[in-house]
Scaffold this active site. Structure first.
Site, PDB file in Angstrom:
ATOM      1  N   ASP A   1      22.719  84.010 -34.069  1.00 55.87           N
ATOM      2  CA  ASP A   1      23.731  83.168 -33.674  1.00 55.87           C
ATOM      3  C   ASP A   1      24.471  83.123 -32.096  1.00 55.87           C
ATOM      4  O   ASP A   1      25.347  83.167 -31.787  1.00 55.87           O
ATOM      5  CB  ASP A   1      25.053  83.539 -34.556  1.00 55.87           C
ATOM      6  CG  ASP A   1      26.193  82.674 -34.262  1.00 55.87           C
ATOM      7  OD1 ASP A   1      26.141  81.442 -34.128  1.00 55.87           O
ATOM      8  OD2 ASP A   1      27.329  82.999 -34.402  1.00 55.87           O
TER       9      ASP A   1
ATOM     10  N   HIS B   1      28.131  87.666 -28.053  1.00 55.67           N
ATOM     11  CA  HIS B   1      27.944  85.955 -28.116  1.00 55.67           C
ATOM     12  C   HIS B   1      29.201  85.462 -28.281  1.00 55.67           C
ATOM     13  O   HIS B   1      29.160  84.207 -28.438  1.00 55.67           O
ATOM     14  CB  HIS B   1      26.863  85.682 -28.846  1.00 55.67           C
ATOM     15  CG  HIS B   1      26.916  85.926 -30.368  1.00 55.67           C
ATOM     16  ND1 HIS B   1      26.176  86.720 -30.975  1.00 55.67           N
ATOM     17  CD2 HIS B   1      27.860  85.078 -31.270  1.00 55.67           C
ATOM     18  CE1 HIS B   1      26.686  86.568 -32.277  1.00 55.67           C
ATOM     19  NE2 HIS B   1      27.438  85.512 -32.496  1.00 55.67           N
TER      20      HIS B   1
END
Length: 1013
Positions: free
Chosen positions: A374, A579
């Site tokens: 992701d 992230h």
């Protein structure tokens, strides 16, 4: 035969939803519930167990935003339930259709042992199977009332993203806390129907199998007594058994199911909440492993394991046991699932080093792959770094989100900038939260690009982000799909096994060369500028602290290398590269804390560096150069006056003594140092930049043009910048002041001040220094805009076919044209310290000290010349999920470097980001290492992590060609080895004449371990 599909499908759906599902629990009795609202932040179990609880009734509102409510639940299993499967069922008042990022709870026994979590799609806690009757239930339940930030699909601005602004009104209404009998026959009937219905509706109408299932379901409904579902469930299942027993086709696609619970280390919740999310989900996973022997769970992010180890020892022990049984698979080998573009080269190496080491140390397992489903695109440096850390495969899924172009492969070899290849897979199921629905299984097969070459794909399954991970319902669906006609075959297995089989059957998979660019979430290169600046400066301060600590350890008697402190500080920085933190896509709370953490890290690193420099002794004022390149430049003394110095790479020199060859003259709005002549226009833009060495004008039109664009993407405000932002803008051409602020022969400077928009202000000091062609723009912004992006443009009179942007351990080239949709989709890209454009014989670079997003475009002028424009993205103003993102003050510097080669650009990028340090020191020793030879760049100098005293040097080829050189040491050298990233020996290195000869291919990364004599 008449077409009765609609009648039968509607009949089955209603009976299933309104009769069968409500009958899964055959009987219930309520538990006695009491509650205690913890004040402020979460408290320990010991504090909660000693609290005073008050009676609590069902259907009562509870839970202020980000609050913690502890519930005490008591009850007794009725004697008549003996022999049945009994569970506790708890519904906290779950909302919406996403199981993560809302109310969650962890159920404890009264002795403090966690049992299992309660989540929207995982509401049960096992009690007894079979029950004997009379069992006593006594739980303490820690319930988190996290606000549902996603409830409006990111369409509304919300104050809920920070406890400081979220208010105190209760968010949830408690629905139930019951003891219940699980009717296992009805439970399995429910799953039979789910699987068959899901398979049927996604089979083509012309397939006989679809109609076979349809009529079997119709007959099954005939066998169902709507008034006695429990009594007839077995008979209904007998009707369905033949269609569930039909084996899959011999050529059926194989889906390798891997249990997964994607848990963002911070996102729509703060880091403190992630620590609790991991404990809840991991409790669920270990409980499921006890129930299903064939279950395998893959889990990455060593940081999350460490949190559980330190805060939930009972859960940690269960994880260790599951690992030993082979049901828990540590994967990924990174400290966190970091952003795939923004971390620096050494930081990305440390992500792999710290992650791999944690799993080796605590489980005796060396992970084999990078598990990164992701992140928002992936640097072309990854294949080499992954391989140097001992990895064999790479997995992600996010590229399936591309807006414009469908990525052509699902299984392929990914080739990085140095030529290293790694076997890579994108799950065609297009999710990392699979649940084995009919829709997902159909998509996995239809979507799979490698038909005819490969026959298998991977599907991570389970609810993420606090949703509780895999569930028994998902496992039951997987078992039914193991060998079922019309469906792909599902096998639960370790991702290492999947990759081994995929590579064995498809060794000649296609090759993708270069970066994996995500055609979405392009604004993550710019959003939350202070977070990004904190990361950049932390990376460089860590480099500085390690270099001078190594120098002191080698030459200062009594100095102790600060292993533990550096390790801890690195891990803090690595955590914040997650992230959704570093990209700027988290709630306000996360970024508020990130800024505070970066400030703390900076303070500690400054102290470590100062301590190391001081250990070298006092006596005179010296200048310390942490850059891997020799420097001749202007530095500011402790009194603020400029001085000119010449300092070797990784070394130091006296402050006094050097003299520049080309001083600066200031005449009106013109700065001239004999290398460049810069003319500032009345409006504060650059009217001219004339390269006196090359005898040519650099600019094609006004330079340093600040342009304010409207920036409202269609969705995902903090993440996205859509191409239509370019259509509406305002050029900031009104300056409130343009004034000369320095006429010093070492540094001429003109300050430009602008006010604009909703009270925003920009002050830029444009500087030219002696003996340097670099033009700096020291920028202060007081930013108060909303839904805007500010860019700085340099239209350069250069016909560049491509731009080069620095990435980790090298650079990538991107076309400046938009011939194809692939090129047009790259309208906003990422880079690190510099962007370079060139035509044969002449190049220009734009440098920065803290930003990443930029765009490069090209147009042809009426005079036939070509203008190539580099635009840096300076600051944004998204409102969701943080309504105050980027508001307030920013300070940073970017630079224009005329007439620059790639090698010169690399050197200046280091110089801008690693300011010279002036300190009181004795005659400092020789640099720890120095390099004879062009293109060999030292990235890190440190002592070996095993505390052996060996010196570890990481270097790379930085120009994109071959490089040879000799690494020389400032200490007696007894031997050298080439190692992997984890400092494990690969081969001996050749030591000649007291140095190490190195020969590097383009962008090769090399780690050397140097043994001291």
């Amino acid at each position: 035969m008449h077409d009765e599909r609609t009648r039968i499908e509607e009949r089955v759906q209603r009976a299933h939803d309104q009769r069968i599902k409500p009958a899964i629990y055959a009987a219930t009795v309520p538990l006695e519930v009491e509650a205690w609202q913890a004040p402020g932040e979460p408290v320990s179990f010991e504090e909660a167990s000693a609290a005073r609880y008050e009676p609590f009734a069902m259907n009562t509102p509870w839970g202020p935003p980000w609050g913690t409510t502890w519930f005490r639940m008591r009850g007794q299993v009725p004697a008549e339930w003996a022999g049945r499967r009994v569970e506790t069922v708890i519904d906290l008042g779950f909302v919406g259709d996403w199981p993560g990022n809302q109310a969650e709870a962890l159920v404890h026994l009264v002795d403090g042992r966690p049992l299992k979590a309660v989540n929207p799609l995982n509401q049960y806690v096992p009690v007894a199977n079979p029950a004997v009757g009379g069992e006593q239930i006594d739980y303490l339940v820690e319930a988190a009332s996290n606000p549902d930030i996603l409830k409006d699909n990111f369409s509304r601005i919300t104050p809920m993203g920070d406890k400081l602004t979220a208010g105190s009104a209760p968010l949830y209404t408690f629905q139930r806390a019951d003891l219940a009998i699980l009717d296992e026959e009805v439970f399995h009937l429910d799953l039979d129907l789910q699987v068959l219905r899901g398979l049927m509706v996604h089979l083509p109408d012309h397939e006989p199998r679809r109609h076979e299932i349809l009529h079997a379901l119709d007959r099954a409904m005939d066998a169902l007594d709507l008034d006695d579902v429990a009594g007839t469930a077995a008979a209904v299942r007998e009707v369905l058994a033949p269609v569930l027993a039909r084996p899959a086709h011999a050529s059926a696609h194989t889906v390798s199911g891997v249990g997964h619970a994607h848990i963002d280390s911070a996102w729509l919740w703060p880091i403190r909440e992630t620590k609790r999310k991991t404990s809840r989900t991991f409790s669920n996973v270990t409980a499921l492993a006890d129930e299903y022997d064939d279950f395998i769970f893959a889990c990455s992010q060593a940081q999350q394991y460490e949190w559980v180890r330190d805060n939930y020892p009972h859960v940690w022990a269960r994880i260790q046991e599951s690992v030993k049984k082979g049901q828990w698979a540590p994967v990924g080998g990174m400290w966190v699932e970091a952003d795939g573009n923004l971390p620096g080269g050494e930081a990305m190496a440390r992500q792999l080093i710290h992650g791999k080491r944690f799993f080796i140390e605590h489980f005796g397992i060396e992970t084999k792959g990078v598990w990164l489903p992701d992140s928002f695109g992936y640097t072309a440096a990854y294949p080499q770094l992954a391989k140097l850390a001992g990895n064999e495969w790479f997995l992600t899924q996010k590229i399936s989100w591309n807006q414009t172009n469908k990525f052509p492969h699902h299984t392929f070899w990914w080739e990085g900038i140095d030529g290293t290849r790694i076997y890579t897979h994108f799950p065609p199921v297009d999710t990392y939260n699979a649940r084995f629905s009919g829709e997902e299984m159909d998509r996995a097969v239809r979507n799979y690009s490698e038909k005819g070459g490969g026959t298998r794909s991977l599907a991570p399954f389970g609810w993420g982000d606090g949703g509780g991970g895999p569930t028994r319902e998902i496992m039951e669906r997987a078992r039914r799909l193991a060998d079922l006609e019309g469906s792909p075959k599902v096998v639960i297995e370790h991702p290492d096994d999947f990759f081994a089989q995929a590579r064995a059957e498809y060794p000649d998979a296609p090759v993708w060369v270069g970066e994996l660019y995500l055609e979405l979430h392009r604004a993550t290169y710019t959003s939350q500028a202070r977070t990004k600046q904190g990361n950049r400066r932390s990376e460089h301060k860590l480099r500085e602290a390690e270099l001078w600590a190594t120098t002191a350890a080698l030459h200062a008697p009594g100095y102790a290398y600060p292993y533990e402190k550096l390790d801890r500080l690195w891990k803090t920085v690595l955590l914040h590269q997650f992230h959704d933190i570093l990209p700027g896509s988290s709630i306000a709370w996360v970024h508020r804390e990130a800024e505070a953490e970066y400030a703390r890290v900076a303070g500690e690193l400054e102290a470590l560096t100062a301590e190391a420099v001081a250990a070298l002794g006092a006596g005179s004022t010296r200048v310390f150069n942490t850059s891997p390149y020799d420097r001749s430049e202007v530095v500011r003394t402790s009194t603020g006056t400029p001085a000119f110095v010449e300092v070797p790479a990784n070394g130091s020199a006296p402050l006094a003594g050097a003299r520049p060859a080309r001083p600066v003259t200031v005449s009106g709005r013109v700065l001239d140092n004999g290398l460049v002549r810069v003319t500032v226009a009345e409006d504060g833009t650059l009217e001219s930049v004339f390269d006196l060495r090359a005898g040519r004008e650099v600019l094609a039109s006004a330079g340093n043009l600040l342009r304010l664009h409207t920036d409202l993407p269609n969705y995902w405000d903090a993440w996205d910048i859509d191409s239509h932002y370019r259509n509406r803008y305002t050029d900031l051409l009104e300056a409130t002041a343009v004034e000369v602020v320095s006429e010093d022969p070492l540094e001429g400077a003109i300050r430009v001040t602008r006010s604009f928009g909703k009270g925003s202000k920009i002050t830029q000091t444009i500087s030219v220094r002696a003996d340097s062609p670099r033009i700096d723009f020291a920028t202060e912004i007081d930013w108060h805009e909303a839904e805007k992006i500010l860019k700085a443009a340099f239209p350069v009179d250069v016909r560049a076919a491509h731009s080069s942007a620095e990435i980790q351990f090298g650079h990538v080239q991107r076309p400046t044209h938009t011939n194809t949709t692939w090129e047009a989709a790259r309208f906003e890209v990422s880079g690190h310290r510099w962007v370079h454009i060139a035509e044969p014989g002449y190049g220009v670079a734009v440098l920065n000290d803290s930003t990443y997003g930029h765009d490069v475009s090209r147009t042809v002028r009426e005079d036939g010349g070509t203008t190539t424009t580099v635009r840096l993205s300076l600051v944004r103003a998204p409102r969701i999920p943080d309504p105050e993102a980027d508001q307030g003050k920013h300070r940073f510097t970017y630079s224009l470097l005329p007439g620059a080669s790639i090698d010169e650009t690399v050197a200046e990028g280091y110089s801008l980001n690693l300011p010279l340090r002036v300190a009181d020191a004795a005659g400092a020793p020789e640099p720890v290492v120095s390099v004879d030879g062009q293109g060999v760049t030292v990235e890190a100098v440190k002592l070996a992590d095993d505390a052996s005293g060996d010196v570890v040097v990481r270097l790379y080829e930085s120009g994109g060609g071959r490089a040879q050189g000799v690494l020389r040491t400032g200490f007696p050298l007894a031997g050298a080895q080439v190692t992997d990233l984890l400092e494990r020996p690969l081969e001996d290195a050749a030591v000649e004449d007291g140095g190490v000869r190195v020969s590097l291919r383009p962008f090769q990364v090399l780690t050397l371990r140097l043994r001291r004599g």
